[in-house]
Structure formats: C-alpha cells, structure tokens
Design a protein around this motif. Structure first.
Motif, PDB file in Angstrom:
ATOM      1  N   PHE A 183       0.754  -1.113   0.015  1.00 19.33           N
ATOM      2  CA  PHE A 183      -0.074  -0.009   0.196  1.00 19.33           C
ATOM      3  C   PHE A 183       0.843   1.084   0.063  1.00 19.33           C
ATOM      4  CE2 PHE A 183      -2.280   3.596   2.061  1.00 19.33           C
ATOM      5  CZ  PHE A 183      -3.330   3.535   1.503  1.00 19.33           C
ATOM      6  N   ARG A 184       0.620   2.088  -0.921  1.00 14.43           N
ATOM      7  CA  ARG A 184       1.149   3.482  -1.032  1.00 14.43           C
ATOM      8  C   ARG A 184       0.410   4.491  -1.133  1.00 14.43           C
ATOM      9  NH1 ARG A 184       6.346   2.269  -5.188  1.00 14.43           N
ATOM     10  NH2 ARG A 184       7.179   0.626  -4.169  1.00 14.43           N
ATOM     11  N   LEU A 185       0.951   5.539  -0.301  1.00 17.52           N
ATOM     12  CA  LEU A 185      -0.196   6.791  -0.005  1.00 17.52           C
ATOM     13  C   LEU A 185       0.425   7.607  -1.387  1.00 17.52           C
ATOM     14  CD1 LEU A 185      -0.278   7.786   3.524  1.00 17.52           C
ATOM     15  CD2 LEU A 185      -2.378   7.110   2.235  1.00 17.52           C
ATOM     16  N   GLN A 186      -0.404   8.249  -2.066  1.00 15.26           N
ATOM     17  CA  GLN A 186       0.052   9.207  -3.054  1.00 15.26           C
ATOM     18  C   GLN A 186      -0.247  10.648  -2.371  1.00 15.26           C
ATOM     19  OE1 GLN A 186       0.597   8.312  -6.100  1.00 15.26           O
ATOM     20  NE2 GLN A 186       0.189   6.297  -5.263  1.00 15.26           N
ATOM     21  N   PRO A 187       0.377  11.513  -2.725  1.00 13.01           N
ATOM     22  CA  PRO A 187       0.620  12.975  -2.203  1.00 13.01           C
ATOM     23  C   PRO A 187      -0.796  13.267  -1.977  1.00 13.01           C
ATOM     24  CG  PRO A 187       2.297  12.766  -4.131  1.00 13.01           C
ATOM     25  CD  PRO A 187       1.551  11.505  -4.198  1.00 13.01           C
ATOM     26  N   ARG A 188      -1.965  13.244  -2.811  1.00  8.10           N
ATOM     27  CA  ARG A 188      -3.231  13.715  -2.646  1.00  8.10           C
ATOM     28  C   ARG A 188      -3.876  12.935  -1.320  1.00  8.10           C
ATOM     29  NH1 ARG A 188      -7.972  11.026  -6.289  1.00  8.10           N
ATOM     30  NH2 ARG A 188      -7.162   9.593  -4.858  1.00  8.10           N
TER      31      ARG A 188
ATOM     32  N   TYR B 267     -10.683  16.491  12.811  1.00 16.93           N
ATOM     33  CA  TYR B 267     -11.273  15.241  13.390  1.00 16.93           C
ATOM     34  C   TYR B 267     -11.777  14.203  12.482  1.00 16.93           C
ATOM     35  CZ  TYR B 267     -11.533  18.303  17.624  1.00 16.93           C
ATOM     36  OH  TYR B 267     -11.527  19.006  18.739  1.00 16.93           O
ATOM     37  N   GLY B 268     -12.478  14.615  11.293  1.00 20.23           N
ATOM     38  CA  GLY B 268     -13.043  13.724  10.273  1.00 20.23           C
ATOM     39  C   GLY B 268     -14.147  14.329   9.621  1.00 20.23           C
ATOM     40  N   MET B 269     -14.755  13.708   8.453  1.00 21.16           N
ATOM     41  CA  MET B 269     -15.548  14.288   7.838  1.00 21.16           C
ATOM     42  C   MET B 269     -16.614  13.263   7.011  1.00 21.16           C
ATOM     43  SD  MET B 269     -13.397  15.125   4.371  1.00 21.16           S
ATOM     44  CE  MET B 269     -11.848  15.687   5.143  1.00 21.16           C
ATOM     45  N   SER B 270     -17.788  13.650   6.674  1.00 20.85           N
ATOM     46  CA  SER B 270     -18.493  12.848   5.802  1.00 20.85           C
ATOM     47  C   SER B 270     -18.127  12.594   4.639  1.00 20.85           C
ATOM     48  CB  SER B 270     -19.956  13.469   5.862  1.00 20.85           C
ATOM     49  OG  SER B 270     -19.965  14.476   4.927  1.00 20.85           O
ATOM     50  N   LEU B 271     -18.271  11.455   3.989  1.00 17.94           N
ATOM     51  CA  LEU B 271     -17.973  11.202   2.640  1.00 17.94           C
ATOM     52  C   LEU B 271     -18.483  12.392   1.524  1.00 17.94           C
ATOM     53  CD1 LEU B 271     -16.957   8.371   4.008  1.00 17.94           C
ATOM     54  CD2 LEU B 271     -17.575   7.489   2.072  1.00 17.94           C
ATOM     55  N   THR B 272     -19.401  12.827   1.735  1.00 21.44           N
ATOM     56  CA  THR B 272     -19.931  13.794   0.862  1.00 21.44           C
ATOM     57  C   THR B 272     -18.985  15.075   1.000  1.00 21.44           C
ATOM     58  OG1 THR B 272     -22.355  13.259   1.407  1.00 21.44           O
ATOM     59  CG2 THR B 272     -21.885  15.387   0.404  1.00 21.44           C
TER      60      THR B 272
ATOM     61  N   LYS C 168     -16.290  16.628  -1.900  1.00 24.47           N
ATOM     62  CA  LYS C 168     -15.993  18.038  -2.108  1.00 24.47           C
ATOM     63  C   LYS C 168     -14.658  18.361  -1.856  1.00 24.47           C
ATOM     64  CE  LYS C 168     -20.626  19.480  -0.446  1.00 24.47           C
ATOM     65  NZ  LYS C 168     -21.607  20.152   0.383  1.00 24.47           N
ATOM     66  N   ALA C 169     -14.075  18.040  -0.941  1.00 30.31           N
ATOM     67  CA  ALA C 169     -12.429  18.003  -0.800  1.00 30.31           C
ATOM     68  C   ALA C 169     -11.648  17.823  -1.800  1.00 30.31           C
ATOM     69  CB  ALA C 169     -12.196  17.587   0.602  1.00 30.31           C
ATOM     70  N   MET C 170     -12.205  16.546  -2.417  1.00 23.50           N
ATOM     71  CA  MET C 170     -11.237  15.881  -3.631  1.00 23.50           C
ATOM     72  C   MET C 170     -11.627  16.624  -4.877  1.00 23.50           C
ATOM     73  SD  MET C 170     -11.965  11.684  -2.754  1.00 23.50           S
ATOM     74  CE  MET C 170     -11.103  11.287  -4.110  1.00 23.50           C
ATOM     75  N   GLU C 171     -12.751  17.124  -5.050  1.00 29.76           N
ATOM     76  CA  GLU C 171     -13.344  17.810  -6.316  1.00 29.76           C
ATOM     77  C   GLU C 171     -13.486  16.654  -7.026  1.00 29.76           C
ATOM     78  OE1 GLU C 171     -10.561  21.251  -6.804  1.00 29.76           O
ATOM     79  OE2 GLU C 171     -12.022  22.531  -6.104  1.00 29.76           O
ATOM     80  N   ARG C 172     -13.855  15.468  -6.811  1.00 28.93           N
ATOM     81  CA  ARG C 172     -14.245  14.317  -7.675  1.00 28.93           C
ATOM     82  C   ARG C 172     -15.765  13.692  -7.346  1.00 28.93           C
ATOM     83  NH1 ARG C 172      -9.129  11.906  -8.623  1.00 28.93           N
ATOM     84  NH2 ARG C 172     -10.241  10.665 -10.170  1.00 28.93           N
TER      85      ARG C 172
ATOM     86  N   LEU D  61     -11.701   5.898  -2.232  1.00 26.30           N
ATOM     87  CA  LEU D  61     -10.553   6.369  -1.453  1.00 26.30           C
ATOM     88  C   LEU D  61     -10.912   5.943  -0.215  1.00 26.30           C
ATOM     89  CD1 LEU D  61      -7.818   7.665  -0.991  1.00 26.30           C
ATOM     90  CD2 LEU D  61      -9.146   9.947  -0.712  1.00 26.30           C
ATOM     91  N   ALA D  62     -11.852   6.068   0.434  1.00 28.81           N
ATOM     92  CA  ALA D  62     -12.448   5.517   1.677  1.00 28.81           C
ATOM     93  C   ALA D  62     -12.201   4.091   1.881  1.00 28.81           C
ATOM     94  CB  ALA D  62     -13.714   5.874   2.072  1.00 28.81           C
TER      95      ALA D  62
END
Length: 254
Positions: free
Chosen positions: A7-12, A24-29, A33-37, A45-46
């Motif tokens: 497993f390798r983390l990408q910079p993103r 702390y955390g965030m909803s997947l919604t 929005k954070a990913m703009e995807r 990703l999750a």
C-alpha cells in the motif's frame, strides 16, 4: 504464493489524511467536495484507506435528509442505512499527522452537523490547505491552549483564519447553525469569543451564521455589546451568511 500489493499513499491521499486529522473527520459527501471528484471516487478512496487499516468508516444518523443508499463496502446488508457515512483516522495515524496523541475519537450525532459546516467553510475559504498558519483548526487550538489541569484554558474558536489581504492578521472563526436560547447564552458565547480573540491579539471574530433569524439575533447581540463598550459598532466583529459563503466558494479560495 504471491504477496498482497504494497500500500502506497499518493501525495493527494496524504493531504486528505492530514486535513481530516486536523478537522477530526468528515462525511464522505464532504470528502467528495474536498477531492473535487465524484462520489464514486470518494468511496473508492475511503475503501482503500479503510482496507489499509488507516481509517474508520461509520454511518452516523443525525437527522440529515435522505434517502440513503446502502454501501456494499461499509453497510451491513441486513440493516437499512440512515444518515451519511463518516470517515476518520485511526488514533495512531492521526497522531502521526498531529504530532500529539489525540486520544480515541469518533463522530457524534450531536456535533456532526456543526463539524460538517465548519469543515465545508474551511474548504470554501482555504481549500485543502493544511498549513496551520493559514487555518488553525479547533483540534489544534484545543491542544495549544490546554491548561495544566487538562482542560481548555479559555473559549476555543472553531478555527483561526489568516487574512488574505493582510497575512499579519488572523481572525477567529465562529460558526452558528441555531439560536442559543435562555439566560443570555448567545451574549455569553459571543462575549467569550471576542474576549479570547482580543486576549490572543487577533484581528477579531468572523461569525458565519445560517438563516435570517439567527443573523438578526447575532446582530442584535453585537449591537448590545457595542453599547456596553461605549462604541457605535464593534470593528473587530463581522457577521457573514454561512450558506452564501459556501455557495461562492470558488471565488473565495486563494
């Protein structure tokens, strides 16, 4: 026999994990929005981070509107889903980003709506910037001002925000979603926020409020506070519409 792929983390991925640790955390919604995807990309990703043992994913019901679709990755097939899925880092992973032990934490229904509003406001104002000088999250502030007896020494803002126009200025952020009724609670809350900002020599307090009724209440208290201080208005307190700010997020990002 072949071993599982490393497993390798990408910079993103690293940026998202650090942002998530600070908030702390965030909803997947919100993650979407954070990913703009797309939602599919956020769920992918999750799932990837969850399978790598880096995050928890849980369903949290706090009365937010549905309908909710069952997730094959995260939901029990025998239980009807209610509320959004939330992602938050495992304690040891968050520790690595924060550089202190955050203890065990998991999202609560009673605070999830407020955390979501603060996180989405941060995204609107600063995007995925994780420099704590640009945005100091409530979690980092709570650690910074922890008193000797293990409790916060003063009012803790929802965040500190560096002024775009003047980087030497930092504003305290307060997000209000509903009216505080009874025994002058709103007055006490706003007074504590302003006093803490002045104590730490901040430029002032930016209030982001939801709804016209709440805005009028906050403006009324601000006017009373100004009269108590013998001034026409408080120059170090500004009141903004939360939803209008979120709607024009692309304009406000640096």
């Amino acid at each position: 026999m072949t071993s599982a792929p490393e497993f390798r983390l990408q910079p993103r991925d690293t940026r998202i994990e650090e942002f998530c640790a600070q908030q702390y955390g965030m909803s997947l919604t919100t993650l979407m929005k954070a990913m703009e995807r797309s939602q599919r990309s956020a769920y992918k990703l999750a799932k990837r981070l969850h399978e790598a043992g880096r995050v928890h994913v849980t369903r949290l019901d706090y009365g937010s509107p549905g309908p909710w679709r069952r997730s094959e990755q995260f939901d029990d097939s025998t239980v009807a889903p209610h509320g959004p899925l939330w992602i938050y880092l495992r304690r040891e992973i968050a520790w690595g980003y924060l550089e202190f032990d955050p203890g065990e934490w998991q999202p609560k229904a009673s605070t999830a709506a407020h955390l979501t509003a603060v996180t989405e406001l941060r995204l609107a104002l600063t995007g995925m910037e994780t420099d704590p000088e640009v945005w100091t999250s409530e979690r980092l502030l709570r650690r910074r001002f922890k008193s000797e007896n293990g409790l916060p020494g003063s009012h803790i803002s929802d965040g500190w925000f560096q002024d775009f126009a003047d980087p030497d200025k930092t504003w305290a952020i307060e997000v209000e979603l509903s009216r505080k009724f009874g025994d002058g609670r709103l007055m006490r809350s706003m007074t504590a926020a302003l006093n803490t900002a002045e104590r730490h020599e901040l430029a002032g307090v930016l209030y982001f409020v939801r709804g016209e009724g709440l805005r009028r209440a906050v403006e009324g208290v601000a006017a009373r506070m100004a009269r108590q201080r013998g001034v026409e208005r408080l120059l170090n307190l500004e009141i903004h519409d939360l939803d209008a700010t979120l709607a024009r997020n692309e304009v406000n990002k640096p």
